[in-house]
Design a protein around this motif. Structure first.
Motif, PDB file in Angstrom:
ATOM      1  N   UNK A  78      22.764   5.523  -6.863  1.00  0.00           N
ATOM      2  CA  UNK A  78      21.631   5.099  -6.026  1.00  0.00           C
ATOM      3  C   UNK A  78      21.771   5.546  -4.568  1.00  0.00           C
ATOM      4  N   UNK A  79      22.934   5.379  -3.916  1.00  0.00           N
ATOM      5  CA  UNK A  79      23.062   5.834  -2.524  1.00  0.00           C
ATOM      6  C   UNK A  79      22.980   7.358  -2.365  1.00  0.00           C
ATOM      7  N   UNK A  80      23.086   8.090  -3.461  1.00  0.00           N
ATOM      8  CA  UNK A  80      23.066   9.552  -3.410  1.00  0.00           C
ATOM      9  C   UNK A  80      21.668  10.129  -3.665  1.00  0.00           C
ATOM     10  N   UNK A  81      20.653   9.258  -3.863  1.00  0.00           N
ATOM     11  CA  UNK A  81      19.285   9.743  -4.059  1.00  0.00           C
ATOM     12  C   UNK A  81      18.882  10.636  -2.890  1.00  0.00           C
ATOM     13  N   UNK A  82      18.263  11.763  -3.208  1.00  0.00           N
ATOM     14  CA  UNK A  82      17.836  12.713  -2.183  1.00  0.00           C
ATOM     15  C   UNK A  82      18.898  13.711  -1.771  1.00  0.00           C
ATOM     16  N   UNK A  83      20.083  13.635  -2.398  1.00  0.00           N
ATOM     17  CA  UNK A  83      21.160  14.562  -2.048  1.00  0.00           C
ATOM     18  C   UNK A  83      21.522  15.442  -3.239  1.00  0.00           C
ATOM     19  N   UNK A  84      22.274  16.486  -2.970  1.00  0.00           N
ATOM     20  CA  UNK A  84      22.756  17.398  -4.008  1.00  0.00           C
ATOM     21  C   UNK A  84      24.005  16.795  -4.652  1.00  0.00           C
ATOM     22  N   UNK A  85      24.021  16.774  -5.974  1.00  0.00           N
ATOM     23  CA  UNK A  85      25.154  16.239  -6.718  1.00  0.00           C
ATOM     24  C   UNK A  85      25.519  17.193  -7.851  1.00  0.00           C
ATOM     25  N   UNK A  86      26.744  17.064  -8.327  1.00  0.00           N
ATOM     26  CA  UNK A  86      27.222  17.774  -9.516  1.00  0.00           C
ATOM     27  C   UNK A  86      27.497  16.710 -10.567  1.00  0.00           C
ATOM     28  N   UNK A  87      26.880  16.839 -11.723  1.00  0.00           N
ATOM     29  CA  UNK A  87      27.065  15.866 -12.792  1.00  0.00           C
ATOM     30  C   UNK A  87      27.558  16.550 -14.054  1.00  0.00           C
ATOM     31  N   UNK A  88      28.370  15.817 -14.815  1.00  0.00           N
ATOM     32  CA  UNK A  88      28.843  16.296 -16.102  1.00  0.00           C
ATOM     33  C   UNK A  88      28.329  15.364 -17.181  1.00  0.00           C
ATOM     34  N   UNK A  89      28.070  15.924 -18.337  1.00  0.00           N
ATOM     35  CA  UNK A  89      27.624  15.108 -19.448  1.00  0.00           C
ATOM     36  C   UNK A  89      27.184  15.950 -20.619  1.00  0.00           C
ATOM     37  N   UNK A  90      26.502  15.294 -21.542  1.00  0.00           N
ATOM     38  CA  UNK A  90      26.040  15.947 -22.758  1.00  0.00           C
ATOM     39  C   UNK A  90      24.519  15.988 -22.771  1.00  0.00           C
ATOM     40  N   UNK A  91      23.987  17.154 -23.079  1.00  0.00           N
ATOM     41  CA  UNK A  91      22.546  17.365 -23.083  1.00  0.00           C
ATOM     42  C   UNK A  91      21.940  17.097 -24.458  1.00  0.00           C
TER      43      UNK A  91
END
Length: 109
Positions: A78-91
């Motif tokens: 939630x605090x990272x909304x509007x920012x660039x992030x790198x996420x890992x997971x399964x599609x």
């Protein structure tokens, strides 16, 4: 990119969107439940490799991914909304009315 069980990493801008849900999946203003979730607008479009299941449809030039998160992950992101992030997971690909992007990701990290 390959679908689950393969784990992939994606980069993009985190944002929140609201779509109409039950009962008609047409209009929040006309009484459908609001379904608000977190989405990732990808830095670079991706393509997915299809498979045999209904949740493994191939797509080209995917620019947005709907994120599947648990409560802790929502609180962390939630605090990272509007920012660039790198996420890992399964599609996996959309296969219900609750899926509001062609491709979704079960976030693991």
């Amino acid at each position: 990119m390959k679908y689950e069980p393969k784990t992939v990493a994606v980069i993009g801008k985190l944002h929140r969107e609201t779509f109409p849900g039950r009962p008609n999946f047409e209009s929040v203003a006309n009484g459908d439940e609001a379904e608000t979730g977190f989405y990732l607008s990808l830095e670079s479009p991706i393509c997915t490799v299809g498979g045999s299941g209904a949740d493994q449809v191939s797509f080209e030039s995917v620019r947005k991914i709907q994120l599947v998160l648990n409560e802790k992950q929502y609180a962390f992101l939630r605090p990272k909304l509007g920012t660039k992030v790198i996420l890992q997971g399964q599609l996996f690909s959309a296969h219900t009315g609750h899926h509001h992007a062609d491709v979704l990701m079960r976030v693991s990290n």
